[in-house]
Design a protein around this motif. Sequence first.
Motif, PDB file in Angstrom:
ATOM      1  N   LYS A 191      87.929  33.226  29.605  1.00  0.00           N
ATOM      2  CA  LYS A 191      86.805  34.134  29.383  1.00  0.00           C
ATOM      3  C   LYS A 191      85.970  34.261  30.663  1.00  0.00           C
ATOM      4  O   LYS A 191      85.513  35.360  31.023  1.00  0.00           O
ATOM      5  N   ALA A 192      85.763  33.134  31.359  1.00  0.00           N
ATOM      6  CA  ALA A 192      85.008  33.155  32.616  1.00  0.00           C
ATOM      7  C   ALA A 192      85.737  33.987  33.662  1.00  0.00           C
ATOM      8  O   ALA A 192      85.116  34.730  34.438  1.00  0.00           O
ATOM      9  N   PHE A 193      87.085  33.886  33.675  1.00  0.00           N
ATOM     10  CA  PHE A 193      87.861  34.698  34.619  1.00  0.00           C
ATOM     11  C   PHE A 193      87.697  36.180  34.310  1.00  0.00           C
ATOM     12  O   PHE A 193      87.523  37.002  35.219  1.00  0.00           O
ATOM     13  N   GLN A 194      87.783  36.549  33.047  1.00  0.00           N
ATOM     14  CA  GLN A 194      87.617  37.950  32.663  1.00  0.00           C
ATOM     15  C   GLN A 194      86.262  38.489  33.139  1.00  0.00           C
ATOM     16  O   GLN A 194      86.177  39.587  33.685  1.00  0.00           O
ATOM     17  N   TYR A 195      85.227  37.698  32.926  1.00  0.00           N
ATOM     18  CA  TYR A 195      83.876  38.130  33.304  1.00  0.00           C
ATOM     19  C   TYR A 195      83.787  38.295  34.824  1.00  0.00           C
ATOM     20  O   TYR A 195      83.271  39.304  35.329  1.00  0.00           O
ATOM     21  N   ALA A 196      84.285  37.300  35.573  1.00  0.00           N
ATOM     22  CA  ALA A 196      84.225  37.363  37.030  1.00  0.00           C
ATOM     23  C   ALA A 196      85.050  38.524  37.568  1.00  0.00           C
ATOM     24  O   ALA A 196      84.638  39.226  38.496  1.00  0.00           O
ATOM     25  N   ASP A 197      86.231  38.750  36.968  1.00  0.00           N
ATOM     26  CA  ASP A 197      87.101  39.846  37.404  1.00  0.00           C
ATOM     27  C   ASP A 197      86.391  41.181  37.224  1.00  0.00           C
ATOM     28  O   ASP A 197      86.434  42.062  38.096  1.00  0.00           O
ATOM     29  N   SER A 198      85.698  41.350  36.099  1.00  0.00           N
ATOM     30  CA  SER A 198      84.968  42.591  35.844  1.00  0.00           C
ATOM     31  C   SER A 198      83.777  42.729  36.787  1.00  0.00           C
ATOM     32  O   SER A 198      83.501  43.811  37.307  1.00  0.00           O
ATOM     33  N   ALA A 199      83.072  41.623  36.996  1.00  0.00           N
ATOM     34  CA  ALA A 199      81.876  41.672  37.840  1.00  0.00           C
ATOM     35  C   ALA A 199      82.211  42.026  39.284  1.00  0.00           C
ATOM     36  O   ALA A 199      81.468  42.738  39.957  1.00  0.00           O
ATOM     37  N   HIS A 200      83.335  41.524  39.777  1.00  0.00           N
ATOM     38  CA  HIS A 200      83.719  41.747  41.178  1.00  0.00           C
ATOM     39  C   HIS A 200      84.643  42.958  41.335  1.00  0.00           C
ATOM     40  O   HIS A 200      85.178  43.163  42.438  1.00  0.00           O
ATOM     41  N   LEU A 201      84.830  43.721  40.285  1.00  0.00           N
ATOM     42  CA  LEU A 201      85.715  44.886  40.340  1.00  0.00           C
ATOM     43  C   LEU A 201      85.237  45.857  41.419  1.00  0.00           C
ATOM     44  O   LEU A 201      84.063  46.211  41.484  1.00  0.00           O
ATOM     45  N   GLY A 202      86.154  46.277  42.297  1.00  0.00           N
ATOM     46  CA  GLY A 202      85.800  47.188  43.378  1.00  0.00           C
ATOM     47  C   GLY A 202      85.337  46.500  44.635  1.00  0.00           C
ATOM     48  O   GLY A 202      85.080  47.158  45.647  1.00  0.00           O
ATOM     49  N   ASP A 251      76.343  38.212  44.312  1.00  0.00           N
ATOM     50  CA  ASP A 251      77.013  39.402  44.828  1.00  0.00           C
ATOM     51  C   ASP A 251      77.196  40.529  43.820  1.00  0.00           C
ATOM     52  O   ASP A 251      77.784  41.558  44.149  1.00  0.00           O
ATOM     53  N   THR A 252      76.758  40.330  42.595  1.00  0.00           N
ATOM     54  CA  THR A 252      76.839  41.400  41.601  1.00  0.00           C
ATOM     55  C   THR A 252      75.485  41.471  40.884  1.00  0.00           C
ATOM     56  O   THR A 252      74.556  40.754  41.225  1.00  0.00           O
ATOM     57  N   GLY A 253      75.396  42.308  39.885  1.00  0.00           N
ATOM     58  CA  GLY A 253      74.129  42.436  39.177  1.00  0.00           C
ATOM     59  C   GLY A 253      73.942  41.442  38.057  1.00  0.00           C
ATOM     60  O   GLY A 253      72.980  41.557  37.283  1.00  0.00           O
ATOM     61  N   SER A 254      74.812  40.465  37.947  1.00  0.00           N
ATOM     62  CA  SER A 254      74.690  39.472  36.876  1.00  0.00           C
ATOM     63  C   SER A 254      73.451  38.618  37.072  1.00  0.00           C
ATOM     64  O   SER A 254      73.025  38.361  38.209  1.00  0.00           O
TER      65      SER A 254
END
Length: 764
Positions: free
Chosen positions: A65-76, A117-120
């Motif tokens: 689940k943490a990987f999914q969140y990080a992958d989405s957050a760093h997308l692009g 590095d993201t808006g989280s």
Amino acid sequence: MRGDTVAPNPDAQGILAAILEQSSRHLFGPTSQPAHPPKPQVVSLAGLIEKISHLKPDEIALVKKAFQYADSAHLGQYRQSGEPYITHPLAVAELCASWRLDAPSIMAALLHDVIEDTGSTRQELIEIFGGKVAELVEGLTKLDKLEFQSQAEAQAESFRKMFMAMARDVRVILVKLADRLHNMRTLDATTLAKRKRVALETAEIYSPIAHRLGLNLVYRELQDLSFRHSSPFRYATLDKAIKKARGNRKEMVVKILDAARMTLTKSGLEADLRGREKTLYSIYMKMRQKHLSFSQVLDVYAFRVTVKSIDECYRALGVLHALYKPMPGKFKDYIAIPKLNGYQSLHTTLVGPFGMPVEFQIRTQDMHRVAEEGVAAHWAYKDGDDHLTEMQTRAHQWLQSLVDIQDNSGDSQEFLEHVKIDLFPDAVYVFTPKGQIRALPRGATALDFAYAVHSDLGNECVGAKVNGVQLPLRTELKNGDIIEISSTPNSQPNPVWLTFVKTGKARAAIRHYLKTRRYSEAIQLGERLLSQALRQHGGDAALVTDDIWEKLLHWTGSKGREELCADIAMGHRVPAVMAKRVEMLIRESKGHSEQMRLDTAEWETARDDMPEHKQAIMIDGKGGESVSFPACCHAIPGDNILGYLGKGEGLQIHTHECRQAQRLHHRDPDHWVDVIWAEDIQRSFDVSIRVDVKNAKGVLARIAGTLTSADANIAHVAMDDRFSESAVGIRFVIQVESRYHLAKVMRRLRQNQDVLKITRVFGK
């Protein structure tokens, strides 16, 4: 995607799309414009899942689940190498998994850049993954959003934040070391200037931390990578030389291994014997420290013997000493007395074939695990776990000492300076009178030992016995010394102590005490200076109401009376200006007393009628840190004096004859105040004199004897560089009580037949 390859969640992508446009602030970057055009890549979790088999199924689900969140957050976002940015946190998580860290640590590794590095946000992580994971991620986040006066201050504050988070939870630094290790492995994609800057930071901070926590594999690799990026030419040259020599020495290494294996087997010892090449950095440092060429460095290889028990370690040592002769002074028993980071092994250097030195390290399997993985070995994190290994206990004690250093440090840069001092790779082991062992950095003194026991003991320390002998506090300690500290409640730290203490804890505690004392003295002096300035205008500080104080503080921007008074004492504010402002505020208030309603003429009349001793500051020689007597003129009681409020330097007392004082007065007349000597002064003062004497054998000794007979202590002596055959000039700094005492000394000197002329020296 199949297997353990996890696809980004489309809904999560939509939620986070708006916050993924910002450019990177990360050290190595996510960037929207990578150095190399990005290629579509499928990022697989297979490697990570394989390494987290020690976790429970529900914990593995949380990691996914943490990987999914990080992958989405760093997308692009992409690294400067052109790879998707998610490859970096994934690699960091795999390193943490290889150390068998727990699920929160691995999740924090995957998420460690999402706040930065993201808006989280931290709150978002708390809601999704819980408070502990969010706290770990927060501890790993740099302070880029705050404003600092310099890059150095920002970096120091980020380090301070990380160290404090590390002191609360050691997992913070384990994840950070994994992060730094992967960044160092992929540093080639950055510019040369950044590579050198990051390599220096790694060598100064992260590599010593890894060593301090016993992570020797990480420590050695960070050292080598730092060397490679900071000195690429030297690294390449040495690497080439080692590869060339490797073939020539291979036969020798095989011969030593075979001989050692055969001898150990014949002795009935079941041992795993392996040889390894020393790191490039360690070879390079040996060449530098001992001024050797590469051909002169013979012990490039080290051999490790792993046995089943401690008893077999010592038996193996005896067997090897029978095979090859040991080199005197090259045996170290780190099993009986482990290193500061918990490392245990027997080290011995033997004279091998053809006279080549051969180093053997003998340890058990358990010791080997700790030697390689340090605080991460046998990892089982539980809140309040009472079953920590000795090495983990030592690590926690060191981390707790960081809190003490933080409490006694004035700012982040000072804190970082103290921590760097404390990151010593070597240590000496000493004992308390009751036999308790203490580990201190190499070069530590008896005073460092006192502060290591307790800050209060260090502050009140007056003496030390080393092995039963009374020795100075600056005495450097050696392995096995027994230290006994004597103290008195009335004692206090001396600023001179800062010149010889070695530990960060001692240095921070001394500075904190001196700053606190100086601040207290500055407040008292500032109050006296403000009262004097008010009296000179015919006013009285006692009649200044709280309302006036509040308005004055608002006008100056000071936080309180104490801060304003300290600023006055340190020369940051001029007493006369403050007094004039108070006068103006009193006039505006329309007076609560007759005194407050005096007009300008009345103020001036009151000032002129006031006796001089009530207008001036009394100097009794007890001003401590806030009142100083500069060496430019060495004012002594009886001299006509005046006081200068140097910015940040407190009140400086000069004589009227001092040329430096005259220059300062011409340039900055507003910072001078009237001062007079107190009647009863119980201390000695330095004063400079020049004595022209006959150039004769033993003249200096005779002049020194004359000074001593006149009750004058000699603080410093220097002879002129140029002198004739018949005469020579000698400058003395002597300690006297007053001008009367100085006159007595000079009269005594004139009676000496060697003396031709005596002059008191004013100014520089």
